[in-house]
Design a protein around this motif. Structure first.
Motif, PDB file in Angstrom:
ATOM      1  N   PHE A  17       1.003  -1.184  -0.064  1.00 41.19           N
ATOM      2  CA  PHE A  17      -0.042   0.046  -0.124  1.00 41.19           C
ATOM      3  C   PHE A  17       0.971   1.450   0.144  1.00 41.19           C
ATOM      4  O   PHE A  17       1.686   1.521   1.033  1.00 41.19           O
ATOM      5  CB  PHE A  17      -0.922   0.011   1.324  1.00 41.19           C
ATOM      6  N   PHE A  20       4.123   0.676   1.510  1.00 43.09           N
ATOM      7  CA  PHE A  20       4.263  -0.181   2.848  1.00 43.09           C
ATOM      8  C   PHE A  20       3.846  -1.601   2.249  1.00 43.09           C
ATOM      9  O   PHE A  20       2.849  -1.797   1.964  1.00 43.09           O
ATOM     10  CB  PHE A  20       3.356   0.565   3.871  1.00 43.09           C
ATOM     11  N   ALA A  22       2.069  -4.702   3.491  1.00 40.43           N
ATOM     12  CA  ALA A  22       1.275  -5.051   4.487  1.00 40.43           C
ATOM     13  C   ALA A  22       1.442  -6.547   4.655  1.00 40.43           C
ATOM     14  O   ALA A  22       1.401  -7.041   5.584  1.00 40.43           O
ATOM     15  CB  ALA A  22      -0.122  -4.886   4.111  1.00 40.43           C
ATOM     16  N   ASN A  42      -2.573  -7.317  16.028  1.00 44.80           N
ATOM     17  CA  ASN A  42      -3.172  -6.289  14.970  1.00 44.80           C
ATOM     18  C   ASN A  42      -2.455  -5.688  14.334  1.00 44.80           C
ATOM     19  O   ASN A  42      -1.171  -5.280  14.663  1.00 44.80           O
ATOM     20  CB  ASN A  42      -3.638  -5.041  16.097  1.00 44.80           C
ATOM     21  N   GLY A  43      -2.649  -5.502  13.111  1.00 45.91           N
ATOM     22  CA  GLY A  43      -1.897  -4.979  11.879  1.00 45.91           C
ATOM     23  C   GLY A  43      -0.945  -6.034  11.499  1.00 45.91           C
ATOM     24  O   GLY A  43      -0.003  -5.476  10.334  1.00 45.91           O
ATOM     25  N   LYS A  46      -3.535  -9.940   8.718  1.00 50.65           N
ATOM     26  CA  LYS A  46      -4.512 -11.113   8.549  1.00 50.65           C
ATOM     27  C   LYS A  46      -5.678 -10.808   7.840  1.00 50.65           C
ATOM     28  O   LYS A  46      -6.183 -11.595   6.964  1.00 50.65           O
ATOM     29  CB  LYS A  46      -5.019 -11.487  10.012  1.00 50.65           C
ATOM     30  N   THR A  47      -6.376  -9.532   7.843  1.00 54.65           N
ATOM     31  CA  THR A  47      -7.593  -9.219   7.083  1.00 54.65           C
ATOM     32  C   THR A  47      -6.879  -9.117   5.842  1.00 54.65           C
ATOM     33  O   THR A  47      -7.704  -9.560   4.602  1.00 54.65           O
ATOM     34  CB  THR A  47      -7.984  -7.982   7.661  1.00 54.65           C
TER      35      THR A  47
END
Ligand code: ADP
Ligand code: MG
Length: 247
Positions: A17, A20, A22, A42-43, A46-47
Protein backbone atom coordinates in the motif's frame (compact mmCIF):
# COMPACT_ATOMS: atom_id res chain seq x y z
CA UNK A 1 4.44 -23.94 -11.84
CA UNK A 2 3.80 -27.53 -10.76
CA UNK A 3 0.35 -28.84 -9.89
CA UNK A 4 -0.63 -29.02 -6.25
CA UNK A 5 -2.85 -31.31 -4.18
CA UNK A 6 -3.70 -28.41 -1.88
CA UNK A 7 -7.12 -26.86 -2.12
CA UNK A 8 -5.56 -23.42 -1.79
CA UNK A 9 -1.95 -22.51 -2.58
CA UNK A 10 -0.83 -18.94 -1.91
CA UNK A 11 2.79 -18.46 -2.98
CA UNK A 12 5.33 -15.65 -2.60
CA UNK A 13 2.58 -13.09 -2.13
CA UNK A 14 3.39 -9.45 -1.48
CA UNK A 15 0.86 -6.63 -1.02
CA UNK A 16 2.06 -3.03 -1.00
CA UNK A 17 0.00 0.00 0.00
CA UNK A 18 1.93 3.05 -1.24
CA UNK A 19 5.24 1.34 -0.63
CA UNK A 20 4.26 -0.12 2.76
CA UNK A 21 4.30 -3.92 2.58
CA UNK A 22 1.24 -5.17 4.48
CA UNK A 23 2.14 -8.71 3.34
CA UNK A 24 5.58 -9.77 2.20
CA UNK A 25 6.68 -13.01 0.51
CA UNK A 26 3.98 -15.08 2.19
CA UNK A 27 3.19 -18.74 1.47
CA UNK A 28 0.03 -20.45 2.70
CA UNK A 29 -1.22 -23.93 1.83
CA UNK A 30 -4.64 -25.19 2.92
CA UNK A 31 -5.82 -28.79 2.53
CA UNK A 32 -9.25 -30.04 1.53
CA UNK A 33 -11.46 -30.24 4.64
CA UNK A 34 -8.95 -28.36 6.79
CA UNK A 35 -9.88 -25.78 9.41
CA UNK A 36 -6.98 -23.32 9.54
CA UNK A 37 -6.90 -20.55 12.12
CA UNK A 38 -4.82 -17.42 11.59
CA UNK A 39 -3.73 -15.48 14.66
CA UNK A 40 -1.39 -12.58 15.29
CA UNK A 41 -1.26 -9.04 16.69
CA UNK A 42 -3.32 -6.17 15.23
CA UNK A 43 -1.86 -4.92 11.96
CA UNK A 44 -0.15 -8.26 11.22
CA UNK A 45 -1.90 -8.48 7.83
CA UNK A 46 -4.53 -11.13 8.62
CA UNK A 47 -7.52 -9.31 7.14
CA UNK A 48 -5.43 -8.20 4.16
CA UNK A 49 -4.65 -11.86 3.47
CA UNK A 50 -8.37 -12.70 3.29
CA UNK A 51 -8.96 -9.59 1.14
CA UNK A 52 -6.33 -10.92 -1.22
CA UNK A 53 -7.76 -14.43 -1.49
CA UNK A 54 -11.30 -13.16 -2.17
CA UNK A 55 -10.07 -10.66 -4.78
CA UNK A 56 -10.88 -7.48 -2.85
CA UNK A 57 -7.20 -6.50 -2.79
CA UNK A 58 -4.65 -7.20 -5.53
CA UNK A 59 -1.24 -8.75 -4.99
CA UNK A 60 1.84 -6.77 -6.03
CA UNK A 61 3.62 -10.08 -6.60
CA UNK A 62 2.97 -13.80 -6.20
CA UNK A 63 0.23 -16.27 -7.11
CA UNK A 64 -2.97 -17.64 -5.63
CA UNK A 65 -4.29 -20.98 -6.86
CA UNK A 66 -7.54 -22.64 -5.84
CA UNK A 67 -8.00 -26.24 -7.00
CA UNK A 68 -5.04 -25.60 -9.31
CA UNK A 69 -6.84 -22.73 -10.95
CA UNK A 70 -5.03 -19.41 -11.12
CA UNK A 71 -7.08 -16.84 -9.15
CA UNK A 72 -4.58 -14.02 -8.73
CA UNK A 73 -6.23 -11.57 -11.11
CA UNK A 74 -9.77 -12.95 -11.12
CA UNK A 75 -12.77 -10.68 -10.40
CA UNK A 76 -14.39 -10.98 -6.95
CA UNK A 77 -17.65 -12.48 -8.24
CA UNK A 78 -15.77 -15.08 -10.29
CA UNK A 79 -13.85 -16.07 -7.17
CA UNK A 80 -17.16 -16.56 -5.35
CA UNK A 81 -18.39 -18.65 -8.26
CA UNK A 82 -15.21 -20.74 -8.17
CA UNK A 83 -16.16 -21.74 -4.60
CA UNK A 84 -14.63 -19.27 -2.14
CA UNK A 85 -16.98 -17.56 0.36
CA UNK A 86 -15.89 -14.80 2.71
CA UNK A 87 -17.52 -13.27 5.76
CA UNK A 88 -16.43 -9.82 6.88
CA UNK A 89 -16.20 -8.70 10.50
CA UNK A 90 -19.46 -6.74 10.52
CA UNK A 91 -22.54 -8.81 9.65
CA UNK A 92 -24.31 -7.77 6.45
CA UNK A 93 -27.73 -9.37 6.66
CA UNK A 94 -31.04 -7.85 5.51
CA UNK A 95 -32.53 -6.83 8.86
CA UNK A 96 -35.99 -6.16 7.41
CA UNK A 97 -36.34 -9.55 5.73
CA UNK A 98 -37.16 -12.85 7.41
CA UNK A 99 -34.45 -15.40 8.10
CA UNK A 100 -35.96 -17.52 5.33
CA UNK A 101 -35.77 -14.65 2.80
CA UNK A 102 -32.19 -13.83 3.78
CA UNK A 103 -31.20 -17.39 2.97
CA UNK A 104 -33.37 -17.58 -0.14
CA UNK A 105 -31.89 -14.47 -1.77
CA UNK A 106 -28.41 -15.88 -1.16
CA UNK A 107 -29.05 -18.88 -3.38
CA UNK A 108 -26.78 -18.49 -6.41
CA UNK A 109 -28.62 -17.30 -9.51
CA UNK A 110 -27.80 -18.47 -12.98
CA UNK A 111 -25.50 -16.39 -15.12
CA UNK A 112 -28.29 -15.24 -17.43
CA UNK A 113 -31.23 -13.03 -16.53
CA UNK A 114 -33.48 -15.84 -17.69
CA UNK A 115 -31.76 -18.24 -15.34
CA UNK A 116 -32.40 -15.86 -12.48
CA UNK A 117 -36.08 -15.46 -13.32
CA UNK A 118 -36.84 -19.05 -14.20
CA UNK A 119 -37.87 -21.90 -11.90
CA UNK A 120 -35.37 -21.03 -9.15
CA UNK A 121 -37.75 -20.12 -6.33
CA UNK A 122 -38.88 -23.68 -6.06
CA UNK A 123 -38.50 -26.85 -4.12
CA UNK A 124 -34.78 -26.92 -4.83
CA UNK A 125 -34.27 -23.54 -3.14
CA UNK A 126 -36.66 -24.23 -0.27
CA UNK A 127 -34.98 -27.55 0.43
CA UNK A 128 -31.57 -25.88 0.48
CA UNK A 129 -32.86 -23.12 2.81
CA UNK A 130 -34.14 -25.75 5.23
CA UNK A 131 -30.90 -27.74 5.15
CA UNK A 132 -28.82 -24.62 5.80
CA UNK A 133 -31.18 -23.35 8.53
CA UNK A 134 -30.79 -26.71 10.21
CA UNK A 135 -27.00 -26.54 9.98
CA UNK A 136 -26.85 -23.04 11.53
CA UNK A 137 -29.46 -23.82 14.20
CA UNK A 138 -32.11 -21.36 12.99
CA UNK A 139 -34.83 -23.77 11.89
CA UNK A 140 -37.15 -22.45 14.58
CA UNK A 141 -36.61 -18.83 13.50
CA UNK A 142 -37.17 -19.03 9.73
CA UNK A 143 -40.20 -16.72 9.75
CA UNK A 144 -38.67 -14.24 12.18
CA UNK A 145 -37.39 -10.85 10.98
CA UNK A 146 -33.60 -11.07 10.88
CA UNK A 147 -33.34 -7.81 12.82
CA UNK A 148 -34.87 -9.56 15.83
CA UNK A 149 -32.14 -12.20 16.07
CA UNK A 150 -29.50 -12.08 18.80
CA UNK A 151 -26.00 -10.91 17.85
CA UNK A 152 -24.78 -14.50 17.68
CA UNK A 153 -27.73 -15.65 15.58
CA UNK A 154 -27.06 -12.82 13.11
CA UNK A 155 -23.51 -14.09 12.71
CA UNK A 156 -24.80 -17.62 12.11
CA UNK A 157 -27.32 -16.33 9.59
CA UNK A 158 -24.57 -14.65 7.65
CA UNK A 159 -22.56 -17.87 7.67
CA UNK A 160 -25.74 -19.58 6.43
CA UNK A 161 -26.04 -17.06 3.59
CA UNK A 162 -22.53 -18.05 2.51
CA UNK A 163 -23.38 -21.76 2.84
CA UNK A 164 -26.27 -21.24 0.39
CA UNK A 165 -23.57 -20.85 -2.27
CA UNK A 166 -22.04 -24.16 -1.22
CA UNK A 167 -18.44 -22.88 -1.10
CA UNK A 168 -15.53 -25.30 -0.91
CA UNK A 169 -13.53 -22.77 1.07
CA UNK A 170 -15.17 -20.51 3.65
CA UNK A 171 -13.24 -17.63 5.24
CA UNK A 172 -14.39 -15.93 8.47
CA UNK A 173 -12.88 -12.82 10.06
CA UNK A 174 -13.28 -12.87 13.86
CA UNK A 175 -16.64 -14.68 13.87
CA UNK A 176 -17.14 -14.84 17.66
CA UNK A 177 -16.41 -11.21 18.52
CA UNK A 178 -19.16 -10.00 20.87
CA UNK A 179 -20.69 -13.44 21.38
CA UNK A 180 -21.77 -14.90 24.72
CA UNK A 181 -19.99 -17.98 26.13
CA UNK A 182 -22.88 -20.18 25.05
CA UNK A 183 -22.90 -18.71 21.53
CA UNK A 184 -19.16 -19.31 21.27
CA UNK A 185 -19.66 -22.94 22.20
CA UNK A 186 -22.40 -23.36 19.59
CA UNK A 187 -20.23 -21.60 17.00
CA UNK A 188 -17.36 -24.04 17.65
CA UNK A 189 -19.79 -26.90 17.01
CA UNK A 190 -21.10 -25.20 13.88
CA UNK A 191 -17.62 -24.72 12.41
CA UNK A 192 -16.76 -28.36 13.08
CA UNK A 193 -19.94 -29.39 11.23
CA UNK A 194 -19.20 -27.09 8.30
CA UNK A 195 -15.69 -28.53 7.97
CA UNK A 196 -17.02 -32.02 7.39
CA UNK A 197 -17.31 -31.20 3.72
CA UNK A 198 -15.39 -28.01 3.11
CA UNK A 199 -12.27 -26.15 4.18
CA UNK A 200 -12.17 -23.00 6.31
CA UNK A 201 -9.81 -20.18 7.16
CA UNK A 202 -10.76 -18.42 10.40
CA UNK A 203 -9.11 -15.35 11.91
CA UNK A 204 -9.56 -15.34 15.68
CA UNK A 205 -8.10 -13.89 18.88
CA UNK A 206 -9.77 -16.00 21.58
CA UNK A 207 -7.14 -18.65 22.28
CA UNK A 208 -9.51 -21.08 24.01
CA UNK A 209 -11.72 -20.96 20.95
CA UNK A 210 -8.73 -21.37 18.63
CA UNK A 211 -7.53 -24.40 20.58
CA UNK A 212 -10.98 -25.90 20.26
CA UNK A 213 -11.51 -25.49 16.52
CA UNK A 214 -8.09 -25.37 14.79
CA UNK A 215 -6.59 -28.24 12.87
CA UNK A 216 -3.52 -26.09 12.34
CA UNK A 217 -2.60 -22.54 13.36
CA UNK A 218 -0.72 -19.93 11.34
CA UNK A 219 0.78 -17.01 13.27
CA UNK A 220 1.27 -13.80 11.31
CA UNK A 221 3.48 -10.89 12.34
CA UNK A 222 4.36 -7.78 10.31
CA UNK A 223 3.09 -9.24 7.05
CA UNK A 224 4.94 -12.53 7.35
CA UNK A 225 4.40 -15.96 8.83
CA UNK A 226 6.08 -16.23 12.20
CA UNK A 227 5.09 -19.81 13.02
CA UNK A 228 2.79 -22.54 11.80
CA UNK A 229 1.68 -25.92 13.10
CA UNK A 230 -0.55 -27.63 15.67
CA UNK A 231 -1.88 -25.35 18.41
CA UNK A 232 0.27 -26.90 21.16
CA UNK A 233 3.51 -26.35 19.26
CA UNK A 234 2.58 -22.80 18.25
CA UNK A 235 1.58 -21.89 21.82
CA UNK A 236 4.92 -23.07 23.15
CA UNK A 237 6.98 -21.22 20.50
CA UNK A 238 9.01 -18.49 22.26
CA UNK A 239 8.73 -16.15 19.25
CA UNK A 240 4.93 -16.44 19.33
CA UNK A 241 4.85 -15.81 23.08
CA UNK A 242 7.11 -12.82 22.57
CA UNK A 243 5.14 -11.01 19.86
CA UNK A 244 1.59 -12.15 20.62
CA UNK A 245 0.66 -14.43 23.49
CA UNK A 246 2.78 -12.64 26.09
CA UNK A 247 0.67 -9.48 25.86
P1 ADP B 1 -4.90 -7.38 10.89
O1 ADP B 1 -6.17 -7.85 10.27
O2 ADP B 1 -3.90 -8.46 11.13
O3 ADP B 1 -5.13 -6.58 12.14
P2 ADP B 1 -4.71 -5.74 8.49
O4 ADP B 1 -4.58 -6.75 7.41
O5 ADP B 1 -6.02 -5.11 8.67
O6 ADP B 1 -4.18 -6.37 9.87
O7 ADP B 1 -3.65 -4.58 8.24
C1 ADP B 1 -2.27 -4.82 8.00
C2 ADP B 1 -1.56 -3.52 7.76
O8 ADP B 1 -1.92 -3.00 6.47
C3 ADP B 1 -1.91 -2.44 8.77
O9 ADP B 1 -0.74 -1.70 9.03
C4 ADP B 1 -2.94 -1.60 8.06
O10 ADP B 1 -2.92 -0.28 8.50
C5 ADP B 1 -2.48 -1.70 6.61
N1 ADP B 1 -3.58 -1.61 5.62
C6 ADP B 1 -4.61 -2.47 5.52
N2 ADP B 1 -5.44 -2.13 4.51
C7 ADP B 1 -4.91 -0.99 3.97
C8 ADP B 1 -5.28 -0.12 2.88
N3 ADP B 1 -6.36 -0.36 2.15
N4 ADP B 1 -4.47 0.94 2.64
C9 ADP B 1 -3.37 1.17 3.35
N5 ADP B 1 -2.96 0.41 4.38
C10 ADP B 1 -3.71 -0.68 4.69
MG1 MG C 1 -8.20 -7.74 10.93
Amino acid sequence: MSNTDYLLAVEDITVSFDGFKAIEGLNLYVDQGELRVIIGPNGAGKTTLLDLICGKTRASAGTIRFKNQEMTRMAEHDIVRAGIGRKFQTPSIYENLSVFKNLEVSFPRGRSVLGALAFRCTDEVRERVRAVADEIGLTGSLELGAGLLSHGQKQWLEIGMLLMQDPELLMLDEPIAGMSARERELTAELLARICRNRAMIVIEHDMDFVARIAHKVTVMHQGKILAEGPMDAVKADPRVIDVYLGH
